[in-house]
Each structure stands twice: as C-alpha cells, then as structure tokens.
Design an enzyme around this catalytic site. Structure first.
Site, PDB file in Angstrom:
ATOM      1  N   SER A 189       0.839  -1.205   0.000  1.00  0.00           N
ATOM      2  CA  SER A 189       0.000   0.000   0.000  1.00  0.00           C
ATOM      3  C   SER A 189       0.876   1.258   0.000  1.00  0.00           C
ATOM      4  CB  SER A 189      -0.946  -0.077   1.201  1.00  0.00           C
ATOM      5  OG  SER A 189      -1.967   0.850   1.080  1.00  0.00           O
ATOM      6  N   ASP A 343     -10.118  -3.228  -5.426  1.00  0.00           N
ATOM      7  CA  ASP A 343      -9.211  -2.264  -4.799  1.00  0.00           C
ATOM      8  C   ASP A 343      -9.161  -1.032  -5.691  1.00  0.00           C
ATOM      9  OD1 ASP A 343      -7.158  -0.886  -3.597  1.00  0.00           O
ATOM     10  OD2 ASP A 343      -5.641  -2.446  -3.867  1.00  0.00           O
ATOM     11  N   HIS A 373      -8.006  -4.820  -1.029  1.00  0.00           N
ATOM     12  CA  HIS A 373      -6.895  -4.073  -0.457  1.00  0.00           C
ATOM     13  C   HIS A 373      -6.600  -4.533   0.976  1.00  0.00           C
ATOM     14  CE1 HIS A 373      -4.054  -0.806  -0.774  1.00  0.00           C
ATOM     15  NE2 HIS A 373      -4.260  -0.593   0.513  1.00  0.00           N
TER      16      HIS A 373
END
Ligand SMILES: *[C@@H]1O[C@H](CO)[C@@H](O)[C@H](O)[C@H]1NC(C)=O
Ligand SMILES: *[C@@H]1O[C@H](CO)[C@@H](O)[C@H](O)[C@H]1NC(C)=O
Length: 399
Positions: A189, A343, A373
């Site tokens: 991320s 995501d 995610h």
C-alpha cells in the site's frame, strides 16, 4: 405491535443497513469479512465524527485505536528480533537463529497505512517479517518513518530512503551477514509506494554503490493525478479502502489543508501546465482491455495552479512513482507487483506493470481475482496465506 417492538425493528433495520456490505460472489467467508469491515467502519466513523466535532484529527483517533495492534519486541526459537536506528530512523531487525555458511539475503520492508498510520510493531507486520526471515533465511529490516498529519511529504520518503541508504553500507551489511548482491525492497500500500519511490531514487544516487536485486510492490499506491480510474469508479465504496479515505490519505500526505482533498475528490487538482504528465497515467492506453471494458476515457479536467504551487509534492515523482519517465524506469531491478481486483488502487498497479514492461524491466504480475486491499494483513482468511505463499515463493526464486 407495541412501541418497543417498533423501536426494535427500526434499530434492527438501521443496524442491518449499517452492516450491510454487498460482497462479490468470489469473496471468501463474506460474513467473517463483514465482521472485520464493520469494526473498521465503526472506528473510521467515530474518527470522522470526532473530527467533525473538532475533538481531534481523524488520523490521530485512528492511530489511537490502532496502537492496540502493536506487539513488543520478542525473539522466538527461530528468529532474533531487535530494535535499532538506521540514520536516526527506528527499525526492527529480524535475524534467523540458525547458522548460515553463506551470506544471507536482505529484505528492507516498508509498512502501509496511507502515510498516516501503521507501524513496524503491528502484529501482522511483525509476523510477516518474522516469517520472511525464517522461511527465506533472510535478514529483514522493517522500517518505521514519520507519519502525517504531524509530518508531510517528503518526510516519509526521506526517512525510508535514509534508513535504506544506511543499510546499504558495506560495513552494516557485513555486521548482519547480508550478501550485497541479494538485497531487495518490499512494501504494501503506502509502503509499496515508498518502495517504488526509493527504488527509483537509488538508480540516480551516485553515493550508493550497492544496488537492489529486486523490488516487490504489494497493492501499491503509485499516482496522484487521476482519481477517476476504472478501479476508482468500480469500487468507490469497497469497505476496506473507500475512495474517500484513499483521497484523504493522499491529500494528508502533502498537507492538512482540506482544499487539496476537495479538489482531488472532484479530480480537479492538476493545473493545465502539468497536462503533459497525464500520458503516464493514461488508462485508455496503459490498461489491458479486460480492465477498461465498459468505461469511457474522459480527457482530464484541470484545476487552478494555486494548489500545485502551494503543495508541489503531489506532482513529485518521489510521491507518485508512476510519473517517472521511461529512461528512469529502464534502470529498475526485477519487479514483483501484486494487485487486487476489489481495490481502488488496482489500476495504477497494473499501469505500472505495463510501463515497466514497456521499458524492458522484468516483471512478475500477480493479479488476485478475489483479492481486496490489505488482504495480506487480514488474519484468518485463506487468501492471506495464499498471497503470502506466492509472495514468499517469488522472493525465494528471485532474491
Ligand atoms: C520454528 O521453526 C520450526 C521448524 O520450521 C517450526 O516448526 C516452528 O513452528 C517455528 N517456531 C516459530 C515460533 O515460528
Ligand atoms: C490517452 O490515450 C488515448 C489513446 O488510447 C488518446 O486518444 C488520448 O489523447 C490520451 N490522452 C492523454 C491525456 O494522454
């Protein structure tokens, strides 16, 4: 029906409405995921509400709740864990206990959390680093870095870069028994964003002689230009990372001034002088057909140049690695990219894969069709182990 019954019904319906999250059919254990996301949603809503009332900044509230996820430094029978600083940046170091005849691999790991949240001490990051050290017989450095809203770009980037550069000194590698030819960076991320950014920066750094063998980017955030990619359109409310939260993370990376967030929400933050950058994030040419299907590419809308003058960070390649030109991409090491179908960040990951391949970089792309995610961090789901196993096997073969 008595009044109590009616009240009960109303509360029930409102509660169900709050909890109700329509998950796609291929999501594993939807009820367990509803439970996880409802908790997350409640915490986030409390944090939004506290901010609305002027009690505290949303990220401070979230950080308070998330601090309960931290675990102390403990070694186990297989891995010795210590804490130290690299260039004044706090890091956790994981070294396997078993004897090694040869120098070990080294992996520099960067946690996620939208540049605002997270810590190498979080239970799931600690566990991942431990397992990586053990399974790959690797020395894992799990770095921390200063977070927003207290610190903005480029503090996050600089901390990570300074810590990495420290690690890449010959004498530091010797101390930990690390092979200078087998070093990689990895992150998820916002950590994937920082991993991509430092890998690019290293290519141009004349002071660093030791180069990376691999980079691994796990559902990374890579671009600030277009908040209207097909994945943003398709999953704006997917509970684990809604568009509103992602835009807040991005804007908070650069400033606490909410006007940037507002402009980003309307996709009107890029000044006309920066139009040339749009070719780097043009999904109509960079996304495979499968991900473009059913979407119409609109030419970008522009905003005033005031924001970009005040907060130039959001156009900086160190914040948005997808904005690097092909010449720079060419020098990057062998790459692993994980993207997840559900995501908002899916498409920027895929576009980076396209751009790296076009530049001649060797890339393994693992697109997880039933992924969302953060999937690598949610314990108790098979998908976590599946992604982790694929990731470890790739590292085993390539690092
Ligand atoms: C240590 O390694 C052994 C052998 O691989 C394994 O069975 C054991 O579970 C590991 N211990 C921990 C704490 O992970
Ligand atoms: C994006 O790519 C399409 C072709 O796929 C092209 O027609 C369009 O002009 C491009 N837009 C920008 C801003 O680069």
């Amino acid at each position: 029906m008595g009044k109590k019954m009616i009240l009960f019904l109303i509360v029930g319906v409102l509660g169900a409405y709050y909890i109700y999250t329509p998950f796609p059919d291929n999501i594993e254990k939807p009820w367990k995921l509803v439970w996880t996301t409802t908790n997350l949603k409640m915490v986030t809503d409390v944090a939004w509400f506290a901010e609305l009332l002027g009690i505290s900044h949303i990220m401070d509230t979230l950080n308070f709740f998330m601090s309960f996820l931290e675990v102390p430094i403990t070694s186990d029978e297989n891995v010795t864990v210590t804490e130290t600083t690299f260039n004044n940046v706090p890091v956790r170091v994981y070294v396997p206990n078993r004897k090694s005849e040869i120098l070990r691999r080294g992996l520099f790991y960067i946690h996620g959390g939208g540049w605002c949240l997270g810590d190498a001490a979080f239970f799931d990051y600690d566990l991942l680093s431990r397992r990586t050290a053990d399974r790959l017989d690797a020395v894992v450095i799990s770095t921390n870095y200063r977070l927003a809203p207290k610190y903005h770009f480029p503090s996050q980037f600089e901390d990570v870069y300074n810590a990495l550069r420290w690690f890449l000194h010959q004498d530091v590698l010797e101390k930990y028994g690390v092979d200078p030819e087998r070093i990689g960076v990895s992150g998820d991320s916002a950590g994937g964003n920082l991993a991509a950014a430092v890998a690019q920066q290293l290519i141009e750094d004349p002071d660093v002689k030791i180069k990376l063998k691999i980079q691994s980017l796990i559902y990374p955030a890579l671009q600030t230009l277009d908040m209207d990619l097909p994945s943003y359109r398709e999953y704006p409310n997917f509970p684990l990372l809604p568009r509103s939260l992602m835009v807040r993370f991005w804007s908070e990376y650069f400033t606490t001034d909410r006007s940037l967030e507002k402009a980003m929400l309307f996709n009107q933050h890029i000044p006309v002088e920066s139009s040339h950058l749009f070719k780097f994030v043009n999904w109509s040419s960079l996304l495979p057909e499968k991900f473009r299907k059913g979407h119409v590419y609109n030419n970008p809308t522009h905003g005033s140049s005031k924001l970009a003058k005040k907060y130039p960070g959001f156009l900086d390649v160190r914040a948005a690695p997808l904005l690097a030109d092909d010449n720079k991409l060419r020098g990057l090491p062998v790459t692993y990219v994980i993207t997840c179908q559900y995501d908002v960040l899916r498409d920027e990951g895929i576009m980076y894969v396209t751009r790296l391949r076009n530049a001649g970089v060797q890339v393994t792309h693992n697109h997880v069709e039933d992924g969302y995610h953060g999937a690598l961090s949610y314990n108790g789901f098979k998908i976590e182990y599946r992604i982790e196993n694929q990731y470890m096997s790739w590292l085993h073969e390539n690092l």
